[in-house]
Design an enzyme around this catalytic site. Sequence first.
Site: not given
Ligand code: NOJ
Length: 717
Positions: A256
């Site tokens: 993530d």
């Molecule tokens: C954080 C989020 O938890 C995730 O779901 C997302 O795809 C990424 N940021 C990118 O924006």
Amino acid sequence: MKIVTYLFKAAIVSVPLLLQAPAFAQTDAELYGKADALLKKMTLQEKVNMIHGNTTFTSAGVPRLGIPDFVMSDGPHGVRLENRPEVTNDASTYLPTGVCLAATWNPSLGYAFGSVLGSEANYRGKDVILGPGINIIRSPLNGRNFEYESEDPYLISRMVVGYIKGVQDQGVSACVKHFALNNQEYLRTKINVEVSERALREIYLPGFKAAITEAGVNTLMGSYNKVRGEWATHNNYLINQILKKEWGFKGLVMSDWAAVHSTVQALWNGTDLEMGTDLEQGDHRDYSKFFLGDTVITLVKKGIVPENLIDDKVRRILYVMLKTHVLDKQNRKKGEFNTKEHQQATAKIAEEGIVLLKNQNHILPLSSSVKSIAVIGYNADRPQALGGGSSQIKALYEITPLQGLKNVVGGKVKITYAQGYKIERGATADAGMIKQAADAAAKADVAVVVGGWTHGYDYNKWGDNAYDAEDTDKPNMNMPFGQDELIKAVLKANPKTVVVLMGGGAIDMTQWVNQTPGIIQAWYPGMEGGNALARIIFGQVNPSGKLPMTFPKILADAPAHKLGQFPGDGTNVYYLDDIYVGYRYFDTWKVEPQFAFGYGLSYTTFRYNNLKVKANGDAATVTFNVTNSGKVAGAEITQLYLKQEKSTLPRPEKELKGFEKIFLKPGETKQVSLTLNPDAFKYFNDTKNQWVMEKGNFDVLVGSSSRDIRLNGVVAM
Ligand code: NOJ
């Protein structure tokens, strides 16, 4: 009859998408052959460039070898806006959010959903779409429940396979997330989850396992939290042992955004690609300073880390890139953007996902004798697409509930509107606004209050007033902004009131649920949601959604809060609720929910009979008949639960093991046949650390919801 036409006409939407086969399929041997040939030509620097981001949503390619940058985009219910002022053509199809999709209990709509998303991602030049999000709905308070699907691992597994295949048959990759145990947003980047092996295996992992072993998802995102003391994004047990070894995942694991904390752990524990934004990274603005950046080169050069560890990551990335024709985009199927078919698919999903919770004295559907309605509540008139966090969409258009009602009956029914409440954290009832709403309700034949949770409306400040949003959890389950007072005042002014709730899940209704004749759960139903809702309210569509999670009466009844911890002590969260998540708890502990898992009403009625259960070795077949015993066409979600009569370790009162949504004309009967494979009878015995099949009797419970069992049988296994 109108309903018949609609249900069957809409079903056509998913058919052409279902028939499309993936273009230019290549075998794994061919893909690995090509990947290895490229790998041999790459310098260490080029390899390392590929294993970390080079902008917020890309990682670097190797131009001299014809490898372009790898392009990702959020999110799970539509392709995210670009957030760059020079880009103006990024308004896209806005699908209902994950929880609404799950409420359809219709895997073919999962496929249709994924097809729309994959096709639009492809058109927009993306290689990976960062969805589906499938974390278990453990507590009603999790801010991201709206993006997720269910409290039940079996329902998630069935829905997610369709979704992922839908995306990937369009030529791009899906990214299942967040692996694993990211069940709260509060302290998500710090909290350590302690969970039993049994709950991990039975509840939290099956959706991911299905994504890998059945859907063949190409990419997976690790989550922010720690699991048993080790960061999930580079967790040896979760990623190396379970995901890659046990399940044989061949694709790539990305972190993530800014979830990597250690170069060495990420290298050894299975992270293939470190992603993050320049803003979130603070002093890591230089992408070569990422954990999987220059440091890796130094470690390899010093002989501390073997180069083949890097090769394995690059090989996985190349495998996915080659499979999805990132290097030869002319061979990728062409994507489509904002087509009528895509919009119709969003309407169909909303129509099948919206759930009718209460319909006393058949207040719904509103009949042609209704000449005026007072629409009340801010959610009736606000777009939702841009809210919620990274899953935000700049929708091409968004039909709000108020607009939908105007579209469907505007010429024939007088519609007035009163906002009813202000969206302001901590705001209580505004007497003036309540009076205005009650006056409007008193003057109309019927009042329709559209309220519930909110989602935030400015993507730069989604946290301010958002409850269903990333990086925040709800403080409690109470209706915000004085809506209880509003609903009670409207009910007093006009008892013929229908309450429509938007949001990612349960809200405390105890103050008005008994007095309110009509209640609808509308979730966040996407760009066509207002039309879908209005068609349901006026009976052009017969509702057929069912709850993918239990709605407790009060927060204290929810198992994560009663037995377990939520959100933990600031450092750890102990999942003492164990396997008793959702209805597994309510039914075993005999706690009355407000609305049960699998529950939802229709404008028709269904009769069940003729249950037959036949064991066949370690498997069994269950057949039964369902008849539409009412006057209008409709769809019933038939559900099959198992209960083992005696087991060494305690098992829940019932567990969902099969379902099928069937469409029936009035008077029509269909036979449903469900297969229980050997896994359906097993549970995870953590004293033996394995799935076990213990011989004995299993009760076979077939019904219309987890608490409305119509047929009982027994099978001896
Ligand atoms: C954080 C989020 O938890 C995730 O779901 C997302 O795809 C990424 N940021 C990118 O924006």
